[in-house]
Design an enzyme around this catalytic site. Structure first.
Site, PDB file in Angstrom:
ATOM      1  N   ASP A 291       1.251  -0.980   0.091  1.00  5.76           N
ATOM      2  CA  ASP A 291      -0.287  -0.226   0.127  1.00  5.76           C
ATOM      3  C   ASP A 291       1.010   1.389   0.096  1.00  5.76           C
ATOM      4  OD1 ASP A 291      -2.599   1.134  -0.115  1.00  5.76           O
ATOM      5  OD2 ASP A 291      -2.463   1.667   2.080  1.00  5.76           O
ATOM      6  N   GLU A 338       1.137  -0.527  -5.193  1.00  4.73           N
ATOM      7  CA  GLU A 338       0.271   0.349  -5.328  1.00  4.73           C
ATOM      8  C   GLU A 338       0.240   1.627  -5.564  1.00  4.73           C
ATOM      9  OE1 GLU A 338      -2.137   3.144  -4.129  1.00  4.73           O
ATOM     10  OE2 GLU A 338      -1.765   2.601  -2.645  1.00  4.73           O
ATOM     11  N   ASP A 391     -10.768   1.287  -0.283  1.00  2.81           N
ATOM     12  CA  ASP A 391     -11.610   2.186  -0.134  1.00  2.81           C
ATOM     13  C   ASP A 391     -12.593   3.073  -1.321  1.00  2.81           C
ATOM     14  OD1 ASP A 391      -9.582   2.380   1.499  1.00  2.81           O
ATOM     15  OD2 ASP A 391      -8.213   3.173   1.282  1.00  2.81           O
TER      16      ASP A 391
END
Length: 493
Positions: A291, A338, A391
């Site tokens: 991430d 990401e 998200d």
């Protein structure tokens, strides 16, 4: 190789007792993935969660979440009785997790299981503790001391243990040895059950994509036990913290509050902590999604104590050197970068130089003001396409909220102007699966055609996230057959 998979958090499985676990239902889900022609199961971080219940703010980057331990399996082992589990209140809503009730009920049961476990042969447990001593001892002590101080952050503990003075470590290890063993037992059972589930998935041809945050939580065993890894002062308090600058979505930016790494120190150690962390990830998962990959190129540094992210500055991260050392030490492992959001030329170059696939999200593609590089005709093969992530809103929730111009662009691009709106999600799923991206991952909520009520997380909000669960009867044979047909059509089998 072209392939596809499903994004579904372990917590979202329809297990007994209030939250998804490594239960029979998890194995059933793997079976359905296999029948649907899928090759990947992407999950959210598996770490133990605290305030806010976010898997991205964990008490440890190495430990597993005790919530995921299957109580039914403990019952079958004779460590619990079914009546004891049934007597607890885990909440009655099959659609949403009640974390408060889970917290109040689960640990008392797990403590009973631990006490009964001590009457059995514990030699495997002792071997597990020895094998994982490099993180387990600090984590178990951290959790035991945290309970001793009524759950407050380690920054509020007595100074001697907050600063890890040797005499304090010795004192608390002696006083809290039983509590430490309990937390080690939880990790032993987590590891035992997860490894069995992962092995089953792998035997079925399903690879697990794990997700790790770039940062660790401030209130974690990692930051307490290893203060030198972070930008801390002499009192082990942050000098600066992580976040994102102001943008079109937030006028004051995002103040995450995670401690920032002291990259100079990491470099001096040969990035040893990162080698341990990534190695452990590949013990747990087959593929790892990292991430906020941008933070390895440049990271946003906000002075500690600021109330917003407005006064932060960009600083240089470790760049390619970290990943070259990882490849040198543990091999060229399958990592997903990401790389969403605003990307500078240097970030784009870093992703390209690592060779890792980046991410494409279809929900970001349809902006009528400009042509986006999230539109499938712009993709390269070496990427992973998602309809949305944890998200994002669900496809149906997102589409419902599109303005008319963006909706027209989406309809023109997909060529499906006459499809009933309640079925429009299939157009975007087909778009993802039909793209040139080597890998396509679709959230389970999107395959089920659910609206915003099934959204997993709304960034920068608290109180209503990470709760959604799939019901037992939702992943049907009919749906699996339709997924398998699409996988075959688009060459992802």
């Amino acid at each position: 190789m072209r392939a596809s998979g499903i994004l579904l958090a372990v917590a979202s499985l329809p297990s007994e007792y209030g939250i998804g676990t490594f239960s029979r239902e998890a194995y059933d889900f793997v079976d359905m993935l296999h029948r649907a022609g899928q090759k990947y199961w992407q999950i959210l971080p598996l770490g133990p969660t605290g305030y806010g219940d976010s898997p991205y703010q964990s008490f440890s980057t190495f430990a597993g979440n005790p919530y995921f331990i299957d109580l039914v399996a403990l019952t079958e082992e004779g460590l619990l009785e079914e009546a004891e589990c049934r007597a607890c209140d885990f909440g009655n809503n099959k659609r949403y997790i009640n974390y408060e009730k889970i917290y109040l009920s689960r640990f008392s049961l797990l403590k009973k299981a631990y006490e009964r476990f001590l009457q059995k042969n514990t030699s495997d447990f002792k071997r597990f503790c020895k094998r994982n001593e490099f993180w387990l001892r600090d984590y178990s002590l951290y959790m035991a001391v945290k309970n001793h101080f009524d759950g407050v952050s380690w920054a509020e503990w007595d100074e001697d243990i907050k600063l890890r003075r040797p005499e304090a470590i010795e004192k608390y290890e002696k006083e809290l040895s039983e509590e430490m063993d309990f937390y080690s037992f939880l990790q032993y059972k987590f590891d035992e059950q997860w490894r069995a589930l992962k092995e089953y998935a792998n035997e079925k041809g399903i690879k697990i994509i794990g997700d790790i945050p770039i940062y660790v939580a401030f209130d974690s065993a990692d930051s307490w036990a290893n203060p030198k890894l972070f930008q801390f002062d002499e009192d082990n308090m942050p000098v600066a913290v992580a976040g994102c600058p102001p943008d079109g979505f937030s006028a004051t930016g995002q103040l995450w509050g995670n401690p920032l790494y002291d990259w100079d120190y990491h470099k001096k150690t040969g990035y040893e902590w990162w080698i341990q962390r990534i190695s452990h990830c590949f013990y747990l998962y087959d593929i790892v999604r990292v991430d906020h990959f941008r933070g390895f190129d440049e990271y946003y540094s906000i002075p500690f104590g600021e109330e917003t992210a407005v006064n932060g500055v960009w600083k240089q991260g470790p760049g390619l050197e970290l990943f070259e050392i990882i490849k040198e030490r543990i091999g060229n492992l399958p990592i997903i970068a990401e790389d969403l959001g605003f990307l500078t030329d240097s970030v784009i170059k870093l992703v390209k130089d690592t060779g890792y696939p980046g991410m494409k999200v279809l929900e970001f593609a349809f902006d009528s003001r400009e042509i986006s590089n999230y539109l499938p005709h712009t993709y390269e093969r070496n990427c992973v396409v998602y309809t949305g992530t944890h998200d994002n809103d669900t496809l149906m929730g997102w589409y419902e909220k599109l303005n008319q111009e963006d909706k027209c662009l989406a309809e023109d691009y997909t060529g499906n102007c006459h499809i009933p709106e309640e079925k429009i999600y299939w157009s975007f799923i087909r778009l993802a699966l039909g793209s040139v991206a080597d890998t396509a991952i679709i959230p389970m909520q999107d395959y089920l055609g659910l609206g915003s009520e099934a959204r997993m997380n709304t960034p920068s909000t608290l109180g209503d996230n990470w709760k959604w669960r799939m019901r037992k009867d939702e992943f049907t044979e009919e749906l699996a057959e339709k997924m398998k047909r699409l996988v075959w059509i688009f060459g992802r089998n």
